[in-house]
Structure formats: C-alpha cells, structure tokens
Design a protein around this motif. Structure first.
Motif, mmCIF file in Angstrom:
data_model
loop_
_atom_site.group_PDB
_atom_site.id
_atom_site.type_symbol
_atom_site.label_atom_id
_atom_site.label_comp_id
_atom_site.label_asym_id
_atom_site.label_seq_id
_atom_site.Cartn_x
_atom_site.Cartn_y
_atom_site.Cartn_z
ATOM 1 N N ILE A 204 -13.066 -50.903 25.110
ATOM 2 C CA ILE A 204 -12.724 -52.111 24.053
ATOM 3 C C ILE A 204 -11.356 -51.618 23.265
ATOM 4 O O ILE A 204 -10.663 -52.607 23.355
ATOM 5 C CB ILE A 204 -14.028 -52.361 23.188
ATOM 6 N N PRO A 205 -11.168 -50.539 22.720
ATOM 7 C CA PRO A 205 -9.981 -50.409 22.155
ATOM 8 C C PRO A 205 -8.896 -50.193 23.236
ATOM 9 O O PRO A 205 -7.634 -50.599 22.981
ATOM 10 C CB PRO A 205 -10.314 -49.058 21.426
ATOM 11 N N GLN A 206 -9.080 -49.714 24.354
ATOM 12 C CA GLN A 206 -7.876 -49.682 25.299
ATOM 13 C C GLN A 206 -7.549 -51.303 25.690
ATOM 14 O O GLN A 206 -6.335 -51.334 25.833
ATOM 15 C CB GLN A 206 -8.423 -48.921 26.583
ATOM 16 N N ASP A 207 -8.346 -52.014 25.746
ATOM 17 C CA ASP A 207 -8.247 -53.387 26.278
ATOM 18 C C ASP A 207 -7.344 -54.133 25.439
ATOM 19 O O ASP A 207 -6.432 -54.622 25.884
ATOM 20 C CB ASP A 207 -9.370 -54.032 26.618
ATOM 21 N N ILE A 208 -7.489 -53.675 24.203
ATOM 22 C CA ILE A 208 -6.838 -54.403 23.078
ATOM 23 C C ILE A 208 -5.435 -54.210 22.998
ATOM 24 O O ILE A 208 -4.383 -54.701 23.053
ATOM 25 C CB ILE A 208 -7.542 -54.315 21.830
ATOM 26 N N GLY A 209 -5.244 -52.536 23.323
ATOM 27 C CA GLY A 209 -3.875 -52.069 23.373
ATOM 28 C C GLY A 209 -3.162 -52.271 24.517
ATOM 29 O O GLY A 209 -1.963 -52.712 24.458
ATOM 30 N N TYR A 210 -3.767 -52.387 25.853
ATOM 31 C CA TYR A 210 -3.058 -52.616 27.108
ATOM 32 C C TYR A 210 -2.717 -54.088 27.117
ATOM 33 O O TYR A 210 -1.903 -54.579 27.786
ATOM 34 C CB TYR A 210 -4.130 -52.279 28.270
ATOM 35 N N ALA A 211 -3.523 -55.078 26.543
ATOM 36 C CA ALA A 211 -3.015 -56.529 26.489
ATOM 37 C C ALA A 211 -1.645 -56.576 25.647
ATOM 38 O O ALA A 211 -0.978 -57.516 25.998
ATOM 39 C CB ALA A 211 -4.189 -57.095 25.813
ATOM 40 N N LYS A 212 -1.596 -55.842 24.481
ATOM 41 C CA LYS A 212 -0.350 -55.899 23.635
ATOM 42 C C LYS A 212 0.633 -55.114 24.672
ATOM 43 O O LYS A 212 1.943 -55.875 24.464
ATOM 44 C CB LYS A 212 -0.524 -55.142 22.407
ATOM 45 N N LEU A 213 0.378 -54.128 25.557
ATOM 46 C CA LEU A 213 1.374 -53.767 26.407
ATOM 47 C C LEU A 213 2.012 -54.698 27.348
ATOM 48 O O LEU A 213 2.956 -54.726 27.818
ATOM 49 C CB LEU A 213 0.837 -52.557 27.273
ATOM 50 N N ALA A 214 1.070 -55.781 27.697
ATOM 51 C CA ALA A 214 1.524 -56.849 28.857
ATOM 52 C C ALA A 214 1.868 -58.102 27.870
ATOM 53 O O ALA A 214 2.073 -58.985 28.650
ATOM 54 C CB ALA A 214 0.065 -57.233 29.663
ATOM 55 N N PRO B 151 -11.925 -42.689 20.714
ATOM 56 C CA PRO B 151 -11.084 -44.136 20.278
ATOM 57 C C PRO B 151 -11.940 -45.121 19.649
ATOM 58 O O PRO B 151 -11.453 -45.663 18.676
ATOM 59 C CB PRO B 151 -10.792 -44.578 21.985
ATOM 60 N N VAL B 152 -13.050 -45.375 19.776
ATOM 61 C CA VAL B 152 -13.883 -46.193 18.902
ATOM 62 C C VAL B 152 -14.116 -45.820 17.566
ATOM 63 O O VAL B 152 -14.006 -46.398 16.776
ATOM 64 C CB VAL B 152 -15.239 -46.727 19.812
ATOM 65 N N VAL B 153 -14.366 -44.470 17.620
ATOM 66 C CA VAL B 153 -14.416 -43.705 16.024
ATOM 67 C C VAL B 153 -13.152 -43.843 15.370
ATOM 68 O O VAL B 153 -13.101 -44.172 14.205
ATOM 69 C CB VAL B 153 -14.947 -42.423 16.747
ATOM 70 N N CYS B 154 -12.090 -43.746 16.115
ATOM 71 C CA CYS B 154 -10.776 -44.054 15.446
ATOM 72 C C CYS B 154 -10.482 -45.284 14.802
ATOM 73 O O CYS B 154 -9.936 -45.735 13.847
ATOM 74 C CB CYS B 154 -9.673 -43.726 16.357
ATOM 75 N N VAL B 155 -10.968 -46.597 15.745
ATOM 76 C CA VAL B 155 -10.633 -47.693 15.490
ATOM 77 C C VAL B 155 -11.740 -48.057 13.968
ATOM 78 O O VAL B 155 -11.228 -48.761 13.286
ATOM 79 C CB VAL B 155 -11.502 -48.663 16.640
ATOM 80 N N ILE B 156 -12.824 -47.380 14.306
ATOM 81 C CA ILE B 156 -13.762 -47.724 13.188
ATOM 82 C C ILE B 156 -13.235 -47.223 11.796
ATOM 83 O O ILE B 156 -13.033 -47.877 10.833
ATOM 84 C CB ILE B 156 -15.092 -47.311 13.240
ATOM 85 N N VAL C 211 -4.294 -56.070 13.704
ATOM 86 C CA VAL C 211 -4.369 -56.978 14.813
ATOM 87 C C VAL C 211 -4.480 -58.301 14.218
ATOM 88 O O VAL C 211 -4.152 -59.346 14.883
ATOM 89 C CB VAL C 211 -5.675 -56.538 15.512
ATOM 90 N N ARG C 212 -5.153 -58.464 13.184
ATOM 91 C CA ARG C 212 -5.586 -59.884 12.389
ATOM 92 C C ARG C 212 -6.376 -60.731 12.998
ATOM 93 O O ARG C 212 -7.406 -60.800 12.430
ATOM 94 C CB ARG C 212 -3.993 -60.668 12.413
ATOM 95 N N HIS C 213 -6.189 -61.324 14.318
ATOM 96 C CA HIS C 213 -7.006 -62.200 14.994
ATOM 97 C C HIS C 213 -7.438 -61.842 16.631
ATOM 98 O O HIS C 213 -6.483 -61.961 17.261
ATOM 99 C CB HIS C 213 -6.550 -63.691 14.829
ATOM 100 N N ILE C 214 -8.558 -61.765 16.791
ATOM 101 C CA ILE C 214 -8.860 -61.861 18.192
ATOM 102 C C ILE C 214 -10.095 -63.019 18.337
ATOM 103 O O ILE C 214 -10.935 -63.149 17.738
ATOM 104 C CB ILE C 214 -9.795 -60.721 18.761
ATOM 105 N N THR D 95 -15.685 -59.897 17.066
ATOM 106 C CA THR D 95 -14.305 -59.710 17.213
ATOM 107 C C THR D 95 -13.643 -59.866 15.759
ATOM 108 O O THR D 95 -12.654 -59.432 15.478
ATOM 109 C CB THR D 95 -13.698 -61.286 17.982
ATOM 110 N N SER D 96 -14.313 -60.339 14.788
ATOM 111 C CA SER D 96 -13.927 -60.212 13.388
ATOM 112 C C SER D 96 -13.696 -58.958 12.654
ATOM 113 O O SER D 96 -13.058 -58.953 11.878
ATOM 114 C CB SER D 96 -14.926 -61.215 12.564
ATOM 115 N N LEU D 97 -14.526 -58.015 13.562
ATOM 116 C CA LEU D 97 -14.384 -56.728 12.972
ATOM 117 C C LEU D 97 -13.259 -55.853 13.116
ATOM 118 O O LEU D 97 -12.920 -54.805 12.702
ATOM 119 C CB LEU D 97 -15.576 -55.934 13.342
ATOM 120 N N PHE D 98 -12.251 -56.687 14.313
ATOM 121 C CA PHE D 98 -11.254 -55.831 14.657
ATOM 122 C C PHE D 98 -10.124 -56.470 13.732
ATOM 123 O O PHE D 98 -8.971 -55.921 13.871
ATOM 124 C CB PHE D 98 -10.922 -56.010 16.134
ATOM 125 N N LYS D 99 -10.154 -57.458 12.847
ATOM 126 C CA LYS D 99 -9.094 -57.779 12.052
ATOM 127 C C LYS D 99 -8.225 -57.010 11.489
ATOM 128 O O LYS D 99 -6.978 -57.124 11.386
ATOM 129 C CB LYS D 99 -9.884 -59.042 11.002
#
Length: 658
Positions: free
Chosen positions: A112-122, A295-300, A319-322, A434-438
């Motif tokens: 989950i945290p990797q996917d959000i980062g890789y999307a930004k990479l793309a 990674p998910v611990v770091c995100v939290i 990130v603001r909005h997913i 998704t709102s938790l990642f804002k």
C-alpha cells in the motif's frame, strides 16, 4: 555402419562385429580395425520440421495429455491449462489458507505505501498505484502458474513508464491526456506480453543477458533514489530529467532556498528506520516481518506526527487526496487512433518487455527454490491478460515485485491465494481508508522507495561478472552508466545492444583450439588447458567450438589456415618435419549450412596446394548427413572421416621425431 558415438578415451565399448576393417594402406600400424562414422538414416522432411517447431516453441508435445481423454476430461485439462487455480484449488485446505492469509496480509502492508510512492514515480495520481494492486493480482491468481510471485507496480517499470510518458505529454499541464497515454501504454504492454506467451515466443526475452539486466537494474535503482531527493528534501521545483548531472544540479542549485528542514528531518529519520528494519530482516530470516511492516508503520507514525504538529503549514508536502472507491472503467480513455496511438504502442512494448523480464526472473528464482515447474509462456499470457484488463480499469503496468515476492515467500505463502488476500486488503483500503492518507508526507513515500530500490543494486553480481567474464562486465557497466548519465530508455537500449553484440561476436568469431595427445592415453585436449598434451609430429589437430554458418564460415576457414601457417613456420625454424595432415575435430560443431560446406571445400583445395591432407573427426549426425548430401564427403574421401581424433591419428603413418 555403426551409428554409436564414443568418446576419444574409448570409454564406451563397441561390438567389433559392427566395425569395418580398413585396408592395410589405411591401417599402417596393422590395428584390427578403425572405427567408422555412422551415417544416420534420412528423416522425413515434415517430421524434421515438426520436431524442430515442437522443440523451439513447445518444448515437447503440449497436446500429449489430451490423448485418450473423454470430452469432459479434455475440457477439464483445457480449463486447468488456462486457469491453474482449477488444478491447485481442488486440493486447497484450511492449513494452506492460513499460510496464504498471513502472507497476503504481510505483503498488503508493504504494497500500500509502495503503490502510492510508485504512482508518483510514474507521475500518476496515488490511487492509480492502489488500483494496480487490486485488479491485476486477482486476474493473475486465476491464470498465473507461480505460487510465490506478488503482483503490483514496481519501481523500475514505474520510472521507465514515467520518463517515457513525460517526454510526450506534460503530466502537470495536461493531466488527463497523460493518464490516457499511460492506459494506452499499459494496454499495449499487456498485448505484447500476451502475444509472446500465446505464440510461445518467450525465448525472445532471453536475448537480454543477465549482465545487462544487472547493470540496468542497478542504474535504475540509483536513478530512482536520486529522483526521490525531491520528496526527501522538500524541493518544490525539480528537474524532469533523470540523468545524474541534471538531478544533482537541481538539488544543489536549490540548497539555499528550496530545502525544507522539517521535511528532511522526517524523511531521513524514517529512512534510517527502514534501512535498520531491512538489516534486521536480513540478519534473522525469522524476523522477515520487521522490514515488511516497517513501511506501513512509518506511514502511520509520520501521518500522525504531521497531523498533530500541522507540519504541512510549514512547508512539509503531503499526499492531500486519494480518490475513494475501487477502479473506475477506463476503456474509453485508451487511444486506438490518433497521434498518441503509435507512441502508446512503442512505450507499451518497452514497458511490457521489461516487466516481463523482471516477473519471469522472479518467478523462476522462487520456483527453483521450491522445486516446482514454472511455465514461462503461461506466465506471459497471465501477465498480459491482467495488464490488458488493468488498462481498462484505470491501472498502469503491473508485474512481479521482487521485494514483495521475497516477503511473500518468507511469510509462508503456499499458492497464489496470497495475491487474492492482498487484493482484498487493497479493496478495503480504497473503499474505507483513503482519507487516512491525507496527511501522509511525501518524504515518507520517498524514504520507502529508496529503501525498496537499494536491493536492486547487486554489488556481488557485478563482482562475479568481473571475475568470470570481462565482456559481461562491460555490458553491465554500459547499461549502468547509460541509465544514470543519459536516460532510462538509453540505458535500456545500450543493454539490449550490448546483449546482441555479444551474441553476434560469439557467432561470428567462435573459438578454435589446437589439440595434443595426453601421454599414455587416446585422449586429445586443448594444449593451452593441458600443457602436458603433446602435438603429434606431422599432424595439426584443430577443434572448432561452434556451429558453422554463413556468419562465421569464412573466419573459421581462415583461422584454421592461420593455425597451419603459424605451425609450419615454427617447425621450419626448429628443423622439424612439415605438417602433412590436418585433423579437424568436429564434435562441438552441432550444425553446418551451405556456406560452411563451401568453406570446407575451399579449405580442402587450399590444403591440396600445400600438400596437406584433410581429415575429419567425429562429426555429429546433422553434420555428417550434410557432408554426404553435399558430396563433400566424396571429395575429401569417406575413408578420411573418422569416429575420433585417435582413429584419425592411427590412420596417419608415424613420423619419426629427430
């Protein structure tokens, strides 16, 4: 004629009644017989062609299991061939599900945290990364043959896709068109993968050598890490170029006004935590879950920290909005016409091939560890199908992830059900979380990506390449420096070019060797490898270590003549008898074409002018058939084609050494 083949040491005995006794003229030592090369019976042309096609594309007969089956049996076998889940699903039980459940939950916490980062990479919205870990893994679980591979976006493909797409469309100014081109590229990546698998052309990806892949992956890892300096340092205006010079110029050019110390503190501290967790996981395999959940611990923790300190108001980018909800349809957004159709096709083919190479390599690695068969063509069909479906459901190119697959393997996965569990967790996240990642800081995503790509730099593999093959090392370094100093696509082009160059070099300039006799034996070996091997007076024995085709036939002929010329000059200086016989050891020559036949005819005529006789030793069945079909066997003399070098030497009258 006897068609058995023996080695030069005579380790395999032959029935003397099957051997022909040559005349005394051809048997100066009055030996009872000299082995004669057998000529295999000619095969039916259609059978030969069918056998070649089966071996090249099918590796045997894929339809054999269907023979003798009822219609229902054939239907079940066909269903199992397309959907392997039908096969392993019959024996699935609760014990297996426990392992898959734990593995699925573990890789979900990593993806989950990797996917959000890789999307930004793309250069895509974060939800597209999550979409790509929902639909594609579900489809792969039904169609894939690997038990261990974990499907989703990966760093290298994300970087490649992002760099190629932004060369065509600005992802900031024209977001909608950029996304459409990404879906188009994903569609054609899937079509490429499916086509290769359906027509059983998977051997094409083997043309990209291991050395080139090591260099490309290492260069891509460094490039990806450098790209993350934008998020790690909090730089707003960052170069769109990927080469190391442009990136470092952009980094150091903003040191006084672009860096944000709060962002740096968050990013560097959590990066250290992630690297420490990875180190713990490497040291103790039982603690594999530590780097998996890190990674998910770091995100939290970082999200909570930013929320309570309002760090986003002090320059910390978040990130603001997913977008909430599962994958929206995107079929109508794919370009099937227009100016972006061709560009999407080209980018898709490149991305698909790289994704395929990575997935097959990962799948084969874990299949070898668990000792089960991985059907490469089925894998390609599965990967292609999931990417075609993904392109129609707002996903971008997904493939096998090495980091997630390794965690999946160590977590005790038993089947592809772990991918289904992961997809369910991603589904739950998209619908409710998704709102938790804002308030998640971009610095954390950068840290997660950097820690993930560190493993792509394989220093041990590079060191081994240097020790084993210097040309492979050059290929590796060419791909590596091409990626970091120019661009990802140029590095890929260099990798492919060097791989092909190596193949061409080996085909056009094959190795040859002078052979000598090991004292007290009938064995003849390379005199460079075995210094004790002695040359036979009056005889030059040459071995050709390659099939002979139009691409190398002229070189081989000239190389043999150079061996002869050099040897004659040395003998003349020493006052020793001249060469009277040239023996060509043909056992490594697996095939020969028309150009090769002509080269041997020219060699024979050149030797005649020098009063040197040509003898051939141990030609294989394909070669000996062609020698007889072309009449060159008659030209040279059938009595001068021998089963072994030892037989050829026995044919020659002994020359007394001075």
């Amino acid at each position: 004629m006897n068609s058995d083949v023996t080695d030069e040491a005579g380790t395999k005995e032959m029935d003397t009644s099957m051997c022909m006794s040559p005349s005394q003229d051809h048997n100066p030592e009055n030996l009872p017989y000299v082995h004669k090369v057998g000529v295999p019976r000619r095969q039916n042309l259609l059978k030969q062609f069918t056998a070649t096609v089966n071996e090249t594309f099918f590796v045997g007969n894929p339809f054999r299991p269907f023979k003798g089956q009822s219609r229902l049996g054939k239907f079940v076998l066909a269903l199992q061939a397309v959907f392997p889940i039908v096969s392993w699903g019959k024996d699935y039980n609760l014990a297996r599900f426990k392992g898959d459940l734990i593995a699925g939950l573990t890789i979900a916490s990593l993806c989950i945290p990797q996917d959000i980062g890789y999307a930004k990479l793309a250069n895509l919205p974060p939800q597209n990364g999550l979409y790509s870990s929902f639909v594609p893994p579900l489809i792969y679980a039904f169609m894939g043959s690997s038990r261990d591979i974990a499907i989703g976006p990966v760093a290298v493909v994300s970087l490649l896709l992002g760099s190629l797409l932004q060369n065509e469309i600005d992802p900031v100014k024209d977001t909608l068109e950029y996304r459409r081109l990404a879906f188009t590229a994903t569609f054609f990546a899937g079509i490429t993968q499916f086509t290769l698998g359906f027509f059983r052309l998977g051997f094409l990806i083997d043309f990209l050598s291991h050395a080139a892949i090591v260099g490309f992956m290492g260069g891509a890892a460094i490039t990806i890490a450098l790209q993350q300096l934008k998020g790690l340092l909090g730089i707003s205006n960052f170069t769109r170029k990927t080469d190391i010079v442009s990136v470092m110029r952009s980094v150091w050019g903003t040191i006084h006004h672009g860096w944000n110390w709060q962002t740096m503190a968050i990013g560097i501290s959590f990066l250290a935590f992630l690297l420490l967790a990875k180190h713990i996981g490497k040291k103790n395999k039982k603690l594999f879950w530590v780097p998996a959940i890190a990674p998910v611990v770091c995100v939290i923790l970082s999200t909570f920290l930013v929320y309570i300190t309002h760090a986003d108001k002090h320059g910390v980018q978040i990130v603001r909005h997913i977008k909430k909800g599962i994958n929206p349809p995107s079929f109508k957004e794919i370009y099937f016409t227009g100016k972006y159709f061709g560009k999407g096709f080209r980018i898709g083919v490149l991305s698909g091939m790289i994704g395929l190479t990575e997935a097959i390599a990962i799948g084969r690695t874990f299949a070898a560890v668990k000792d089960y068969h991985l059907d490469g063509n089925k894998e390609m069909v599965a990967l292609g199908t999931m990417n075609v479906a993904g392109s129609m459901t707002s996903c971008y190119v997904a493939t096998g992830s090495f980091s997630r697959s390794a965690v999946n393997f160590m977590a005790g996965c038993n089947t592809a059900m772990s991918n289904i569990v992961m997809s369910c967790v991603v589904f739950f996240t998209l619908e409710f979380m998704t709102s938790l990642f804002k308030y998640t800081p971009n610095a954390i995503l950068a840290s997660i990506i950097i820690s993930a790509v560190v493993g792509l730099i394989d220093v041990e593999a590079v060191s081994l390449l240097w020790k084993i093959d210097k040309f492979d090392f050059v290929a590796c370094m060419g791909a590596f420096f091409g990626v970091i100093f120019v661009s990802v696509e140029i590095g890929l082009l260099i990798a492919v070019s060097i791989s092909f160059a190596k193949i061409l070099l080996q085909v056009t300039r094959p190795r040859t060797a002078l052979l000598g006799n090991l004292p007290g034996t009938a064995v003849y070996r390379n005199i460079l490898q075995y210094p004790e091997a002695k040359k036979v007076p009056g005889i030059l024995i040459v071995r050709v270590d390659s099939a002979i085709y139009f691409s190398n036939s002229n070189y081989i002929k000239e190389r043999i003549l150079r061996w002869l010329t050099d040897e004659e000059e040395q003998l003349k200086k020493k006052g020793l008898p001249a060469i009277q016989y040239l023996v060509v050891e043909m056992s490594p020559i697996t095939d020969i074409d028309t150009s090769g036949i002509h080269a041997f005819e020219e060699l024979y005529r050149s030797l005649q002018k020098r009063d040197v006789q040509l003898l051939l030793a141990n030609p294989g069945p394909v070669v000996v058939n062609k020698l007889h079909a072309s009449k060159i066997a008659t030209l040279i003399g059938e009595s001068k084609i021998f089963l072994s070098v030892a037989d050829a030497v026995r044919y020659v009258p002994k020359t007394e050494e001075p």
